[in-house]
Motif scaffolding. Sequence first.
Motif, short mmCIF file in Angstrom:
data_model
loop_
_atom_site.label_atom_id
_atom_site.label_comp_id
_atom_site.label_asym_id
_atom_site.label_seq_id
_atom_site.Cartn_x
_atom_site.Cartn_y
_atom_site.Cartn_z
N UNK A 288 6.56 2.10 11.87
CA UNK A 288 6.91 2.77 10.63
C UNK A 288 5.70 3.43 10.01
N UNK A 289 5.82 4.70 9.66
CA UNK A 289 4.73 5.46 9.04
C UNK A 289 5.22 6.01 7.71
N UNK A 290 4.47 5.70 6.63
CA UNK A 290 4.93 6.08 5.29
C UNK A 290 3.78 6.62 4.43
N UNK B 97 -10.46 17.96 2.12
CA UNK B 97 -11.06 18.90 3.06
C UNK B 97 -10.06 19.42 4.08
N UNK B 98 -8.81 18.91 4.04
CA UNK B 98 -7.75 19.38 4.92
C UNK B 98 -7.81 18.84 6.33
N UNK B 99 -8.77 17.94 6.65
CA UNK B 99 -8.93 17.51 8.03
C UNK B 99 -8.22 16.24 8.40
N UNK B 100 -7.79 15.45 7.39
CA UNK B 100 -7.19 14.15 7.69
C UNK B 100 -5.96 13.91 6.82
N UNK B 101 -5.07 13.10 7.35
CA UNK B 101 -3.91 12.65 6.58
C UNK B 101 -3.91 11.12 6.62
N UNK B 102 -4.13 10.50 5.47
CA UNK B 102 -4.07 9.04 5.37
C UNK B 102 -2.62 8.63 5.20
N UNK B 103 -2.28 7.47 5.72
CA UNK B 103 -0.90 6.97 5.58
C UNK B 103 -0.88 5.47 5.75
N UNK B 104 0.22 4.86 5.35
CA UNK B 104 0.43 3.43 5.50
C UNK B 104 1.36 3.21 6.69
N UNK B 105 1.07 2.16 7.48
CA UNK B 105 1.85 1.93 8.69
C UNK B 105 1.83 0.45 9.06
N UNK B 106 2.85 0.03 9.80
CA UNK B 106 2.90 -1.34 10.32
C UNK B 106 2.46 -1.39 11.78
N UNK B 107 1.78 -0.36 12.27
CA UNK B 107 1.45 -0.26 13.70
C UNK B 107 0.41 -1.29 14.14
N UNK B 108 -0.33 -1.90 13.22
CA UNK B 108 -1.31 -2.91 13.61
C UNK B 108 -0.67 -4.28 13.79
N UNK B 109 0.35 -4.58 12.98
CA UNK B 109 0.99 -5.89 13.03
C UNK B 109 2.38 -5.79 12.40
N UNK B 110 3.42 -6.28 13.10
CA UNK B 110 4.76 -6.23 12.54
C UNK B 110 4.79 -7.05 11.25
N UNK B 111 5.29 -6.45 10.20
CA UNK B 111 5.40 -7.13 8.92
C UNK B 111 4.24 -6.85 7.99
N UNK B 112 3.11 -6.35 8.50
CA UNK B 112 1.97 -5.99 7.66
C UNK B 112 1.88 -4.49 7.53
#
Length: 915
Positions: free
Chosen positions: A435-437, A444-459
């Motif tokens: 999940x990416x949210x 500077x237009x070079x990066x998009x920060x986001x929150x995700x559970x890709x490191x650990x399910x539930x976190x």
Amino acid sequence: MFGWNGMVVAVVMLGLLWGEGRAQYFGKNKVRYTNFRWQVLRTEHFEVYFYPQEERIARFGALVAEEAFREFREKLGHTVHRRIPLILYSAPTFFQQTNVVPYLLPESVGGFTEFLKGRVVVPHTGSFSELRRVIRHELVHVFTYDKLEELAKWHRFYNLHPPPLWFAEGLAEYLSYGWDSKADMVLRDAVLSDVLVPLRDIGRIDGTYLMYKEGQSLVSFMAERYGEEILADILDNWWQARDFAGVFLRTTGEGLDELDRAWRYELKKRYYPLMAQGDLPSHTAEPLTWQGMDAKPVPLPDGSGFAFLSDRSGYADIYVKSFDGKLRRVVRGGRTERFESFHLFRSRMAVSKDGVLAFVSRRGGRDVLYLWDLSKGDVVRDITLSGVVELSSPSWSPDGRRVALSGLGDDGISDLYIVDVKTGDVERITRDHYGDWDPSWSPDGGRIAFSSDRARMGAHNLFAYDLSSRRIYQLTSGPHRDITPSWSPDGRLLAFSSDREGPFGIYFLDEDGHILRACLVLTGALDPAWTPDGKFLLFTGFERHRFLIYRKEVPEDPPQVAVFPPIPWEEGWTLPQMEEVSARTVHSYRRRFSLDIAQSQVVRDPEVGLQGGLQLGFTDVLGDQHFLFLLGYTGQVGEDFLKRLNVGFAYADLSRRLQYVLGAFHLSDRYYDLDEGWVRDRRYGGGISLVYPLSRFRRVEADLLLRHSHRRWLEGERGREALLLSGFLGYVLDTSLWGPVGPIDGKRYSVLMGYTLDPRSRDTYYAVGLLDYRQYFRLSRRVSFAVRILGAWSEGKEPWRFYMGGSWTFRGYPWGTFRGRHLVLWNNELRFPLIDDLRVAFPFGAAGLRAVRGAVFLDVGNAWEGEFQGLVGSFGVGVRVRISQFVVVRFDWVRRTDFKRLGGTHRELFFGWSY
């Protein structure tokens, strides 16, 4: 459909056949925008219903369900001896189209258990950990009610009381997931803000999120105090007492009052010491809003104010407020299909440098990205993403040419997308089961920060997508919820909300990976957003069980709480799925009907004779197909038995957007007409009813009915026989917002035209037209003015006659005082609050009234046959009392008038909602 299921539609259809007239009803529509190709995955204890796009969701759900089954069987000391239907939807928008239950599902409903057939219905939101929690939660309900039903059979106890809602939901929350930061935020605030509701009064908050969390806290406290086995013991002893208090006393030896005192004392011991360590939001930041639920602030580019979402009007709307206090509503939501829902707590907004507001709204079964020019006050562009049904949290690129946002596909996968706002071109930049949210584009237009559970399910941790290398970097780590990142104007800091120290607070992340505490409050601080000058943070604060907008100065030297240098993200967790899946365990859905309702009644009337009937209703598992069978008899036994027999059959198909009901009947009735005396009416035939919802708020209805009609007037022995063909066409709109006793905002109206003729002789038996228009004007947040205009007209050999009078139409006059082929009515009513919560103590207990509302009204109208006889009226005052979830009592004191003189005062009592 529109708050009904097909069984109700079928009953209405037979009512149409019986009464030869189209009965129109208000209510918003449940629109089936999507046609699903259902399949069934059979496991040891479940039948999992899914469609091909969500197969991996179904295999994950099946695994979770089987694991939960084994766990709850052990903990609750019970097993379910049937396969449990588990119906999965890949997105909430699909879930809200389900026909398993008749009513409309609000966005706050994350799943439900239907007890008649034991069906569990759950949507996927893009988070597999959330899906796991909801499936487990609903299965606790299945085990609980199945165990109580089995106990009732064993002990022949057929009047078993249901569990109080706080216990049922609290038990499900406790066993499904356990205590987390959201639950702690709610209970911590309830205790420290002094809004905790004692157990004896918990019915006042039935169904609210606070009730869920108080119930979970109570069940957790019970398990700690008596041991977790007490939960199964309470269910085992359910049959031994008449209410939950008796069951609890028999099981524990203590009363609920003692439990309540001990629970509240324990909460005070846990939370009161925290007051020495921090503050509530209102004591550490500047409140910028004070009404309703306000969330998701976004500063304006010129620094003059901010936009935010709020439900202060009852609808979810978008507002702009300047820092000098001026407030204006920018976009109205919840009233039209264009802006059906703004997803109040799910989606952020963004404003470009040239003042274009990007936001998301539901429209026609999917979400749409809207670009709104704040200076012009209108939409400049709306964009849909193919294959993506739900969107959230748009973020502008620095040059204002592109928008990044999170999207949930029809396969239930949440990914990030970039939209070119000029061309409408869409690029999908993540493509996996994580999940990416909450994307946030760097200055500077070079990066998009986001929150995700890709490191650990539930976190939830923070990540950054590098647009040049197309690589993802991990920015934070740990079993936390790091959410809603927001770049500082200079790009040196990333603000985000996190529960890494308990309650949700605001933290900074610098370029070297240092995590700094910017704002930690006792309850919760969410959705940080930087003002353009970088000197202040706006955020959503939680206090007194409300979300409001606050402003806080950026600290100069915030303390460091952790460090995590950015690292390239390589690989995450593997989605667990049920592996034993084959052609033998998966098959296409085949309709199977089972009984929903069976009832009968027999009475004897000295005038009419014997009256009795039987009603049977059947539906399939998905609730899309319905059968209704009615059998009745009216008359003297042995007297033309077959001619007195009433038989009706209806079939409803709700599986598509165009819904239809087919019916056939033989009906015989004897009734008294106020104008024509006793009438014997016998008719047989069939018909079809069609409903096409244009949107959540509007629908078109059509009916075609052909029957052979025998009518005899018993006073005078005259009669007639005819073959009648009737057609009706109607249009209904409803955008109303309801208060405790009736609508308080919006409007609703219906228009109906009908025509009946004998196709053989071409004679017109009747033509009819009806208009019912109602509008509700908000004079303030809690005071409204309601207007209803009702008009009716009919002509022909046997025209309809309309009857009026009584509390529902023309107050001060008995029902039937006004009748005729033509009718006009104008109702006016001022509605205002009197009492919100009143409790009166008696020696045997306490009674309470939760909603008492006052009314001042004026009614004007008349009904007539030939020449118009002029208008008459009535006026008065009234009190409306809501005594339960479904019952409202109305008291009126009325005086009549013909506008020349006044009549006496009449008192009326009526059960029902205000118009």
